[in-house]
Scaffold this motif. Structure first.
Motif, PDB file in Angstrom:
ATOM      1  N   THR A  64       0.864  -1.176   0.000  1.00 14.62           N
ATOM      2  CA  THR A  64       0.000   0.000   0.000  1.00 14.62           C
ATOM      3  C   THR A  64       0.904   1.231   0.000  1.00 14.62           C
ATOM      4  OG1 THR A  64      -0.098   0.163   2.414  1.00 14.62           O
ATOM      5  CG2 THR A  64      -1.752  -1.236   1.339  1.00 14.62           C
ATOM      6  N   ARG A  65       0.309   2.378  -0.179  1.00 12.50           N
ATOM      7  CA  ARG A  65       1.101   3.602  -0.140  1.00 12.50           C
ATOM      8  C   ARG A  65       1.787   3.744   1.212  1.00 12.50           C
ATOM      9  NH1 ARG A  65      -1.886   9.017  -1.859  1.00 12.50           N
ATOM     10  NH2 ARG A  65      -1.975   7.762  -3.770  1.00 12.50           N
ATOM     11  N   PHE A  66       1.079   3.365   2.282  1.00  7.81           N
ATOM     12  CA  PHE A  66       1.660   3.480   3.624  1.00  7.81           C
ATOM     13  C   PHE A  66       2.876   2.579   3.774  1.00  7.81           C
ATOM     14  CE2 PHE A  66       1.966   1.730   7.937  1.00  7.81           C
ATOM     15  CZ  PHE A  66       2.260   2.890   8.639  1.00  7.81           C
ATOM     16  N   THR A  67       2.789   1.321   3.335  1.00  6.59           N
ATOM     17  CA  THR A  67       3.917   0.405   3.516  1.00  6.59           C
ATOM     18  C   THR A  67       5.110   0.816   2.659  1.00  6.59           C
ATOM     19  OG1 THR A  67       2.997  -1.104   1.838  1.00  6.59           O
ATOM     20  CG2 THR A  67       2.459  -1.544   4.151  1.00  6.59           C
ATOM     21  N   TRP A  68       4.862   1.388   1.479  1.00 10.88           N
ATOM     22  CA  TRP A  68       5.967   1.893   0.673  1.00 10.88           C
ATOM     23  C   TRP A  68       6.643   3.073   1.363  1.00 10.88           C
ATOM     24  CZ3 TRP A  68       8.614  -0.537  -2.688  1.00 10.88           C
ATOM     25  CH2 TRP A  68       8.032  -1.484  -3.534  1.00 10.88           C
ATOM     26  N   LEU A  69       5.838   3.977   1.922  1.00 11.05           N
ATOM     27  CA  LEU A  69       6.424   5.111   2.637  1.00 11.05           C
ATOM     28  C   LEU A  69       7.186   4.640   3.875  1.00 11.05           C
ATOM     29  CD1 LEU A  69       3.506   7.730   2.414  1.00 11.05           C
ATOM     30  CD2 LEU A  69       5.717   7.804   1.226  1.00 11.05           C
ATOM     31  N   LEU A  70       6.636   3.618   4.554  1.00 16.10           N
ATOM     32  CA  LEU A  70       7.317   3.096   5.737  1.00 16.10           C
ATOM     33  C   LEU A  70       8.659   2.474   5.352  1.00 16.10           C
ATOM     34  CD1 LEU A  70       7.201   2.525   8.776  1.00 16.10           C
ATOM     35  CD2 LEU A  70       6.032   0.361   8.252  1.00 16.10           C
ATOM     36  N   SER A  71       8.685   1.721   4.267  1.00 11.98           N
ATOM     37  CA  SER A  71       9.952   1.126   3.826  1.00 11.98           C
ATOM     38  C   SER A  71      10.958   2.207   3.434  1.00 11.98           C
ATOM     39  CB  SER A  71       9.712   0.167   2.661  1.00 11.98           C
ATOM     40  OG  SER A  71       9.209   0.848   1.535  1.00 11.98           O
ATOM     41  N   ALA A  72      10.476   3.257   2.777  1.00  9.61           N
ATOM     42  CA  ALA A  72      11.374   4.362   2.411  1.00  9.61           C
ATOM     43  C   ALA A  72      11.913   5.060   3.660  1.00  9.61           C
ATOM     44  CB  ALA A  72      10.644   5.362   1.516  1.00  9.61           C
ATOM     45  N   GLY A  73      11.051   5.243   4.667  1.00  5.14           N
ATOM     46  CA  GLY A  73      11.486   5.874   5.911  1.00  5.14           C
ATOM     47  C   GLY A  73      12.532   5.054   6.625  1.00  5.14           C
ATOM     48  N   MET A  74      12.338   3.727   6.690  1.00  4.83           N
ATOM     49  CA  MET A  74      13.321   2.876   7.361  1.00  4.83           C
ATOM     50  C   MET A  74      14.632   2.816   6.576  1.00  4.83           C
ATOM     51  SD  MET A  74      11.917   2.253  10.101  1.00  4.83           S
ATOM     52  CE  MET A  74      13.317   1.345  10.732  1.00  4.83           C
ATOM     53  N   ALA A  75      14.531   2.848   5.231  1.00  5.06           N
ATOM     54  CA  ALA A  75      15.754   2.870   4.426  1.00  5.06           C
ATOM     55  C   ALA A  75      16.554   4.135   4.702  1.00  5.06           C
ATOM     56  CB  ALA A  75      15.398   2.770   2.942  1.00  5.06           C
ATOM     57  N   LEU A  76      15.856   5.257   4.808  1.00  7.10           N
ATOM     58  CA  LEU A  76      16.546   6.522   5.090  1.00  7.10           C
ATOM     59  C   LEU A  76      17.179   6.507   6.470  1.00  7.10           C
ATOM     60  CD1 LEU A  76      17.221   9.366   4.128  1.00  7.10           C
ATOM     61  CD2 LEU A  76      15.032  10.139   5.084  1.00  7.10           C
ATOM     62  N   VAL A  77      16.481   5.940   7.445  1.00  7.40           N
ATOM     63  CA  VAL A  77      17.043   5.835   8.797  1.00  7.40           C
ATOM     64  C   VAL A  77      18.308   4.990   8.775  1.00  7.40           C
ATOM     65  CG1 VAL A  77      16.659   4.806  11.069  1.00  7.40           C
ATOM     66  CG2 VAL A  77      14.889   6.232  10.038  1.00  7.40           C
ATOM     67  N   ALA A  78      18.259   3.854   8.076  1.00  3.08           N
ATOM     68  CA  ALA A  78      19.438   2.991   7.997  1.00  3.08           C
ATOM     69  C   ALA A  78      20.594   3.702   7.302  1.00  3.08           C
ATOM     70  CB  ALA A  78      19.084   1.698   7.256  1.00  3.08           C
ATOM     71  N   ILE A  79      20.289   4.449   6.258  1.00  2.00           N
ATOM     72  CA  ILE A  79      21.336   5.183   5.540  1.00  2.00           C
ATOM     73  C   ILE A  79      21.986   6.218   6.450  1.00  2.00           C
ATOM     74  CG2 ILE A  79      21.711   6.882   3.702  1.00  2.00           C
ATOM     75  CD1 ILE A  79      19.633   5.328   2.054  1.00  2.00           C
TER      76      ILE A  79
END
Length: 504
Positions: free
Chosen positions: A238-253
């Motif tokens: 969903t749009r939410f899960t894509w945004l959540l994955s992007a947010g976690m990727a940015l945190v990891a970066i």
């Protein structure tokens, strides 16, 4: 009735008065112990009635135990993860033993038990002090004990969905903490972090989030990111899960951990290739290429740093390389059982400064001695402890256990049920991430990084195993009638979510 009450009430009051008097007297000598007993008793009673909720709460406490200890400055709080796991064992294992039921198993249990037995027996053979051996054993085995506790409960697809919802809340909390960390980096670092010095990469602070150091944030964010990507791949996005994955990727970066980046990008591409939908894999490649381009200089420095860390000989052998090499020599010297838990490569060996370190002159090596700089590299990798403390046989047992887990996960990744595939793909990606991180971080034993993997391993006790007729009780399921026998798509889970064979 009146006579019965007349006899019962005074007796009850007398017992209560005696209990209060006894606790009051004991509190004068051991106030902390009494407080723990008073608080723990009703919590454990509640846990026996609601074991899955108790395990979820215990895991949450374990994840943030080190942060709570750092913020509070209390050494007692630093034991929260051990206490939470011990309590989970009481709640999950105790009732089964009391009812005379066999313990449930999970993949690799026998091999991990062999690894633990070798480390303990070798400790007795070589004369490791009991306090050191007990501490080292607890450190090496707490992840395995967590998996054992989780495996005693019968988990269903609905339970996994509920755990996933709780995981979403946890990931959102991590993101929120990272936003605050980015806004006030120095204040956040001095309050939450275990190192006062704030590090920067390209004028951006290396984030720690709700954890005590960037490495922990990096691996936890990477694990969360990979789990969300696996969810998108198997359960639908969903749009939410894509945004959540992007947010976690940015945190990891923004944790700026080099091995975290490399493992996360590789696993992300692999998971995307399993999506089975056109355009997903090319989009993933585009995203990774974009990250590489934007952070090229940082990635190049990271790769150069990895080479320097393990191969730089300008000031003698690099600390990690030295410990890795010496672990083979220790395993040879103490063949076949090893030197015993708490003696080499572990946090316990660092805390009590093992005599093996003195024999090898580590007190004169930078990174391995407080006197010559710091001792951070004593606990900066995983495998020297496994090899040296439990010997070649223990190392083999540990690796075979991981292979057993990986085989179960691979089978689940091909299952017909979406939840089973989600667990399989998540676990396979996680193991790759753990193996890469373990070259510079004891992720299989260090809190909180060990918790997600061993939680998942415990869940495998209910997924992908062979059904037996020896374990048909569902008293601990906390499910309404019929729950877990049909997923969200209406298809039955019974063939996939099974009771595994009992231990022994």
């Amino acid at each position: 009735m009146g006579d019965a009450l007349t006899r019962t009430v005074p007796r009850t009051l007398a017992v209560c008065v005696l209990a209060v008097a006894g606790l009051t007297a004991a509190a004068a000598y051991q106030p902390v112990l009494v407080l723990v007993l008073v608080v723990a008793a009703p919590v454990l009673v509640w846990g026996v009635d609601h074991p899955k909720r108790f395990v979820a709460a215990a895991i949450l406490v374990s994840i943030f135990g080190k942060t709570a200890a750092q913020v509070s400055g209390s050494a007692a709080v630093d034991l929260l993860d051990e206490l939470a796991i011990a309590a989970s064992l009481l709640v999950c294992v105790g009732p089964r033993l009391f009812r005379g039921q066999p313990l449930r198993s999970f993949p690799g249990l026998v091999w991990w038990a062999l690894y633990g037995a070798l480390g303990v027996v070798s400790g007795f053979v070589v004369g490791v002090p009991l306090a050191v051996l007990a501490s080292g054993t607890a450190l090496a085995g707490k992840g395995i004990l967590l998996a054992l506790a989780v495996a005693q409960l019968h988990w269903t697809s609905d339970d996994v969905r509920r755990l996933a919802k709780g995981g979403v809340g946890l990931l959102l909390f991590i993101i929120a903490c990272c936003v605050v960390n980015l806004a006030i980096p120095q204040t956040w670092q001095s309050t939450v972090g275990n190192i006062d010095q704030l590090s920067f990469r390209a004028a951006i602070p290396s984030l720690i989030g709700p954890f005590v150091e960037p490495g922990t944030l990096g691996i936890m964010a990477a694990l969360g990111f990979l789990a969300v990507v696996a969810w998108n791949t198997t359960m639908g996005s969903t749009r939410f899960t894509w945004l959540l994955s992007a947010g976690m990727a940015l945190v990891a970066i923004l944790s700026f951990r080099r091995k975290t980046w490399l493992g996360m990008m590789g696993s992300f591409l692999w998971l995307s290739s399993r999506a089975g939908r056109s355009g997903v894999f090319p989009a993933a490649i585009t995203a990774v290429v974009g990250i590489v381009i934007v952070f090229w200089s940082t990635l190049l420095n990271a790769l150069q740093g990895i080479v320097a860390t393990y191969l730089d000989q300008s000031e003698g052998t690099a600390a990690r390389t030295l410990m890795t090499r010496d672990s083979f020599f220790v395993a040879q010297d103490y063949f076949p059982l090893g030197a015993g838990f708490g003696r080499f490569g572990s946090d316990t060996a660092s805390e009590f400064y093992s005599p093996l370190y003195l024999e090898r002159g580590y007190q004169n090596v930078w990174g391995l001695s407080e006197r010559t700089g710091n001792a951070m590299f004593l606990t900066d990798t995983m495998w020297p402890a496994v090899l040296a403390e439990s010997g070649f046989l223990g190392m083999l047992a540990f690796l075979v256990a991981l292979v057993a887990v990986f085989r179960r996960l691979r089978r689940l990744s091909r299952d017909d049920q979406p939840v089973a595939r989600f667990l399989g793909l998540t676990g396979m990606a996680w193991i790759v991430q753990y193996l890469l991180e373990s070259t510079g971080n004891p992720v299989f034993v260090s809190p909180p990084s060990y918790i997600p993997l061993f939680l998942l391993i415990g869940l495998l006790g209910s997924f992908g195993g062979r059904a037996t007729e020896t374990d048909t009780d569902d008293a601990d399921d906390e499910q309404p009638a019929g729950a877990g026998h049909a997923g969200a798509d209406g298809r039955g889970d019974v063939a996939r979510v099974t009771h595994p064979a009992p231990v022994g």
